[in-house]
Enzyme design. Sequence first.
Site, PDB file in Angstrom:
ATOM      1  N   LYS A  75       0.952  -1.309   0.064  1.00 37.99           N
ATOM      2  CA  LYS A  75      -0.080  -0.035  -0.038  1.00 37.99           C
ATOM      3  C   LYS A  75       1.032   1.299  -0.037  1.00 37.99           C
ATOM      4  O   LYS A  75       1.907   1.401   0.744  1.00 37.99           O
ATOM      5  CB  LYS A  75      -0.719  -0.108   1.212  1.00 37.99           C
ATOM      6  CG  LYS A  75      -1.991   0.936   1.368  1.00 37.99           C
ATOM      7  CD  LYS A  75      -2.976   0.761   2.570  1.00 37.99           C
ATOM      8  CE  LYS A  75      -3.790   1.808   2.812  1.00 37.99           C
ATOM      9  NZ  LYS A  75      -4.816   1.333   4.133  1.00 37.99           N
ATOM     10  N   SER A 149      -9.518   1.322   3.231  1.00 40.81           N
ATOM     11  CA  SER A 149      -8.700   2.038   2.419  1.00 40.81           C
ATOM     12  C   SER A 149      -7.579   1.154   1.666  1.00 40.81           C
ATOM     13  O   SER A 149      -7.047   1.683   0.460  1.00 40.81           O
ATOM     14  CB  SER A 149      -7.673   3.237   3.155  1.00 40.81           C
ATOM     15  OG  SER A 149      -7.134   2.631   4.084  1.00 40.81           O
ATOM     16  N   SER A 173      -9.493  -0.635   7.606  1.00 35.60           N
ATOM     17  CA  SER A 173      -8.866  -0.859   6.285  1.00 35.60           C
ATOM     18  C   SER A 173      -8.220  -2.076   5.763  1.00 35.60           C
ATOM     19  O   SER A 173      -7.932  -2.225   4.637  1.00 35.60           O
ATOM     20  CB  SER A 173      -7.964   0.197   6.094  1.00 35.60           C
ATOM     21  OG  SER A 173      -8.561   1.509   6.117  1.00 35.60           O
TER      22      SER A 173
END
Lengths: 475, 475
Positions: A75, A149, A173
Amino acid sequence: MLPAAFTLPALARYIASGGSPVAIAAEALRRIKAWGDPALFLARVPAEAVLARAEALAAEGKRGRPLFGLPFVVKDNIDCAGLPTTAACPDYAYQPASDSPAVARLLAAGAVLLGKVNLDQFATGLNGTRSPHGTPRNPVVPDCIPGGSSSGSATAVAAGIAAFSLGTDTAGSGRVPAMVNNIVGLKPSLGLVPTLGVVPACRSLDCISIFALAVEDAATVLEVMAGPEREDRYSRPAPAGWRAVPAPQPHWRLAAPLVEQLVFDTPADAALYEAALARAGGPVARVDIAPFLAIARRLYDGAWVAERTAALRGMVTERPGSLHPVTRGILEAGLDKRTIDAWDDLDAAAEARRLARRLFEGIDALILPTAPGTPALADLAAEPVAANSRLGTYTNFVNICDLAALAVPAGFRPDGRPFGITLVGPAFAEARLAGLGARLHASAGVGLGALGGAVPAPSAPPALAPGELPLLAIG
Amino acid sequence: MLPAAFTLPALARYIASGGSPVAIAAEALRRIKAWGDPALFLARVPAEAVLARAEALAAEGKRGRPLFGLPFVVKDNIDCAGLPTTAACPDYAYQPASDSPAVARLLAAGAVLLGKVNLDQFATGLNGTRSPHGTPRNPVVPDCIPGGSSSGSATAVAAGIAAFSLGTDTAGSGRVPAMVNNIVGLKPSLGLVPTLGVVPACRSLDCISIFALAVEDAATVLEVMAGPEREDRYSRPAPAGWRAVPAPQPHWRLAAPLVEQLVFDTPADAALYEAALARAGGPVARVDIAPFLAIARRLYDGAWVAERTAALRGMVTERPGSLHPVTRGILEAGLDKRTIDAWDDLDAAAEARRLARRLFEGIDALILPTAPGTPALADLAAEPVAANSRLGTYTNFVNICDLAALAVPAGFRPDGRPFGITLVGPAFAEARLAGLGARLHASAGVGLGALGGAVPAPSAPPALAPGELPLLAIG
């Protein structure tokens, strides 16, 4: 032959039978191209560098490295040397001087980095649509959100590109994207994996999380990354005997929320949840989770909003135009909160942690829906804040309460949308959750991500406690 | 014969040789009257009730109770059933429904409560003059402050009325009064003694502390009070093997601040500090405590001021006229702090705790002055805030950094004012501090409180590491 699903055992068997990390890397690069999602990667490791890394590994040999030759993505709010860190905000970009400790540990274990992937900007959101780079495509149900996310981290695994990926998890997330992509999401205990080199959302709650196709794969990755880091102020040592790999469960006591505390998008989601409880193989106590739902409401309305703002105050006050409009609205709300109210929130959090400790004196794991359902992209477009909040119903309280969580797939609705459950336990109970999770995943009747293929049978079949369990009171 | 100094061993010997708790209680009541300080008690247990309690104990016999027949007093911000809790603010008074768990444990161990004693209002202050009930008289140096905020708790022990007492300590309130009264002050690790039933100052930092004439007495009282309390959100379990009673110290590594970081009121205070280091019996490394001095400055200027305000917001906003003027000024300063700044403080605190963990990887105890010196009452009257702040120079950072501390007497200046040192160690290192502290107390050449009488020889004579110790870097 290269396996279709990049599970750790399948890739290990491939290599043990003479396969090369170079072939795995080449296949991963081929899959990136075939998948062709322009919203997935925010920065790629150049193909030649990926292959060179795999060739170097092949030349060295495995040398006992547990992640030898495994392709992964990270990420883009976690530092990887040589690639910019942007948190999906181009004006925030910086070039990190070094790998975050978590990434460094993965590389030392033989893993092969493919690149940095998309996210809800500054990890603020649970749906995956809050990025200036577009929304990563959900490989399982293309008209649905990829979750957030950690959107790109989850879709890259579900699409078969990466054997595992790193996300972050402050309020869910690392779990919601697992459900909507039909994969596994492991949210470790606070401080177990160093968060040094992570763009802060809420520093006091942030965790690096893991997405994988199977529970044991995620547990193996966690064991590689876990452990104190001297330079990390939020790092803390795990108790002696801590493990992540599945523990057997001879007599585990399970619980679920009171029926009236459960909300679902559709009756089909509710049915999949009840079916999962039935698959747990024994009685499931009903417990009152009202105190946890209450503390969750403070997460987006109290002190912790301002913690996000504090970490990004330069962006919020000096370059607000550089922020995604929804993210900007959330972060600006933190500017004028008062500290005396923050202490009420922090005191309430201490009380919620106490109640959580009490709850887990009486039970071993709480089985929750991961989210009320998998929304369509259109649902988020219609209600960007409300629909997002609903996704966090069962995830928001977990980090505040100092708990560990494991999201596993739990089947599909008749309309094809995935549903999932999350097992929650006390800090450092990852092995317990993995033992139960592997069993529930194997019995869910699902394939791996968007790839199909059988879920691996759990290596240590668990047994559950016979007899009735009482309703437990919290408070 | 009744001992002049109510140390635990002396009173135990008295009882073992046929003495009665009733005679001890009667003597404590006589001493209260003889001491005649109208600013000491805010609420007394009636004399007949004290004697009845002692008679009941005498009838039951000791039954192994470690505090059998010992008279004690409690700071009036800790609940004792049957007496009002006021925190030295008459308009705040309430009648607690039950004893605080700490007090309940002392009573169950056979101790005899004499009453509730004066304090700096709402435990806000380190000097003892901030009470509407007047300033308790310092039994050692009557023209000097009694210290605060646990003023009455310390003077009652130094005057020989109580065998021990409870104070509270958020920023030094359990240590500064020990120094200026020539007694021992033990500030336990956060969460070791339940703080349920304590009027909050900073809930996240508050500790119940112990004053006694001798180190082993304080350690014995701590062992009685220590342990998790299920209803207390700030309670936490001690590690296995935790003890409070002095541990031997075959090879302990000691440290002191860099010379340029030390401030004293007079050269005589400095000389007493250096003499204490010399009495430690081995080399003392010099360490940079700048990070800790820096976090201490945030305690009265940042998030934690607002934590005090948050806990008392009803008083501050609705009845400000009921507050002591200095206390009111401090509490009102917390009203308009912003949460985004609080998170900077909390993040800095996490970093300070990390640095403290690192420091105590390399050393076993840090030896600090308890305060720069013992000020006169006139000094505080002249500068009520600045002189108070100076008293916290070496105490303010300890609770924020999750450390344990033990203040012990270290001699007298030529003008008769007492000086003291504080041993600081990591959380749950109380036994280590007590081992070193008992030795340093016994070698200080002081009497007990204002009573005279020899300091007990430490039961386990400690030995220190030979050879040089390096200068340790923190950061």
